[in-house]
Design a protein around this motif. Sequence first.
Motif, PDB file in Angstrom:
ATOM      1  N   ALA A   5       0.852  -1.189   0.000  1.00 51.03           N
ATOM      2  CA  ALA A   5       0.000   0.000   0.000  1.00 51.03           C
ATOM      3  C   ALA A   5       0.886   1.236   0.000  1.00 51.03           C
ATOM      4  O   ALA A   5       1.772   1.369   0.852  1.00 51.03           O
ATOM      5  CB  ALA A   5      -0.903  -0.005   1.221  1.00 51.03           C
ATOM      6  N   GLU A  37       1.365  -6.893  -5.198  1.00 49.49           N
ATOM      7  CA  GLU A  37       0.206  -6.159  -5.685  1.00 49.49           C
ATOM      8  C   GLU A  37       0.297  -4.744  -5.114  1.00 49.49           C
ATOM      9  O   GLU A  37       0.212  -4.554  -3.894  1.00 49.49           O
ATOM     10  CB  GLU A  37      -1.102  -6.813  -5.232  1.00 49.49           C
ATOM     11  CG  GLU A  37      -2.339  -6.060  -5.737  1.00 49.49           C
ATOM     12  CD  GLU A  37      -3.626  -6.631  -5.195  1.00 49.49           C
ATOM     13  OE1 GLU A  37      -4.696  -6.045  -5.470  1.00 49.49           O
ATOM     14  OE2 GLU A  37      -3.574  -7.657  -4.472  1.00 49.49           O
ATOM     15  N   ARG A  39      -0.915  -1.024  -4.428  1.00 49.76           N
ATOM     16  CA  ARG A  39      -2.180  -0.314  -4.283  1.00 49.76           C
ATOM     17  C   ARG A  39      -1.918   1.132  -3.862  1.00 49.76           C
ATOM     18  O   ARG A  39      -1.231   1.373  -2.861  1.00 49.76           O
ATOM     19  CB  ARG A  39      -3.054  -0.992  -3.219  1.00 49.76           C
ATOM     20  CG  ARG A  39      -3.342  -2.465  -3.488  1.00 49.76           C
ATOM     21  CD  ARG A  39      -3.997  -3.113  -2.269  1.00 49.76           C
ATOM     22  NE  ARG A  39      -4.359  -4.508  -2.524  1.00 49.76           N
ATOM     23  CZ  ARG A  39      -4.875  -5.326  -1.610  1.00 49.76           C
ATOM     24  NH1 ARG A  39      -5.082  -4.880  -0.366  1.00 49.76           N
ATOM     25  NH2 ARG A  39      -5.181  -6.573  -1.917  1.00 49.76           N
ATOM     26  N   CYS A  41      -3.296   4.217  -2.104  1.00 51.56           N
ATOM     27  CA  CYS A  41      -4.344   4.400  -1.101  1.00 51.56           C
ATOM     28  C   CYS A  41      -4.374   5.862  -0.640  1.00 51.56           C
ATOM     29  O   CYS A  41      -3.328   6.503  -0.513  1.00 51.56           O
ATOM     30  CB  CYS A  41      -4.078   3.513   0.114  1.00 51.56           C
ATOM     31  SG  CYS A  41      -3.804   1.772  -0.287  1.00 51.56           S
ATOM     32  N   TYR A  62      -7.891   2.820  -3.811  1.00 47.14           N
ATOM     33  CA  TYR A  62      -8.085   2.207  -2.498  1.00 47.14           C
ATOM     34  C   TYR A  62      -8.128   3.283  -1.409  1.00 47.14           C
ATOM     35  O   TYR A  62      -7.491   4.326  -1.517  1.00 47.14           O
ATOM     36  CB  TYR A  62      -6.954   1.220  -2.179  1.00 47.14           C
ATOM     37  CG  TYR A  62      -6.909   0.030  -3.118  1.00 47.14           C
ATOM     38  CD1 TYR A  62      -7.631  -1.125  -2.842  1.00 47.14           C
ATOM     39  CD2 TYR A  62      -6.135   0.079  -4.276  1.00 47.14           C
ATOM     40  CE1 TYR A  62      -7.591  -2.208  -3.705  1.00 47.14           C
ATOM     41  CE2 TYR A  62      -6.091  -0.999  -5.144  1.00 47.14           C
ATOM     42  CZ  TYR A  62      -6.820  -2.144  -4.855  1.00 47.14           C
ATOM     43  OH  TYR A  62      -6.786  -3.214  -5.704  1.00 47.14           O
ATOM     44  N   ALA A  66      -7.230  -0.274   3.005  1.00 45.13           N
ATOM     45  CA  ALA A  66      -6.212  -1.080   2.332  1.00 45.13           C
ATOM     46  C   ALA A  66      -4.843  -0.886   2.978  1.00 45.13           C
ATOM     47  O   ALA A  66      -3.998  -1.785   2.926  1.00 45.13           O
ATOM     48  CB  ALA A  66      -6.147  -0.709   0.846  1.00 45.13           C
TER      49      ALA A  66
END
Length: 331
Positions: A5, A37, A39, A41, A62, A66
């Motif tokens: 994140a 992965e 993300r 946020c 996100y 997250a």
Amino acid sequence: MHAVAILALDGVLPFELSLPGQVFGTTGRLTGRPHYEVRICAPADTVATSPEHGGFRLHAPYGLEAVAEADTVIVPGHSGFLDPVPHAVREALVTAAGRGARLASVCVGAFTLAATGLLDGHRATTHWQHADELARRHPRIEVDGTVLFVDHGHLATSAGIAAGLDLCLHLVRRDLGADVAAATARRVVMPLQRDGGQAQFIEHPAPGADGTALQPTLDWMERNLHRPLTLADIARHAAMSIRSLNRHFRAQTGTTPLQWLLRARLHRAQQLLETTGLAIDQVADRAGFGTPATLRHHFHRLTGTTPQAYRAAFTPSAGTRGRSASADIAL
């Protein structure tokens, strides 16, 4: 899959926001399967990047939930890093840490991480220009403004901007091994490990004490850096005893005569390395270090790198000074 994140707060610095995804995303292309992965946020659906860096708005797929659920959380810097951190942001970071997530900051993102209290009792770094402010605001953190990054396993901090790349490559090495990290570094055109720390990038102004009674002596020392000056020589010029000289120097410059002299010689050596093609022994002589070995010893101790590496990093292209590439290599 390992969830990363990246926290995008309003005023986020665009380069710092994108560089973790560049590094972590590259590993999947190299190995043929994604390991991370990534993300983006944010506390709201959209976030504005820092206006002074070509501000624009972006959609964050996100929210803070997250962040709380991620395996690794990266906190880039943002333009409001000195402002209070929103409670929801602090709570998401603390929740992530409580779940065992790895938290890492880039540049002044350390201020956001520090606001959670998670860095208390730990050594940490940030951009050298803001290291003193971080230490002032958070006295329970051991702030080291000379290193590129600090990693405690579950908590990591990095210095200014490009040091975020160093840290992300380091994290890849921890997760996936040296081979993948080295291949990733080659793909993003970065050395896997840069020599020295951020001390080599700190702007050390020429030592001075404008308006003090010692100024004539400081000017004289500047003009005579190439000479083997002793405490007795300096005291004689200042018309003081050595004891009085040390006391006045400490009061007016914050350091001792010999430490001031060493910093002035380092500054002279940096200038010569940046602006001339002098051989290292000539630089050592003109800056007052005497021998190349003495120059290398003090240069590495004070900047974390060697004179040769400093010249390679901070010298303009050969064409701007008429020096050949072979001359650089020979040095």
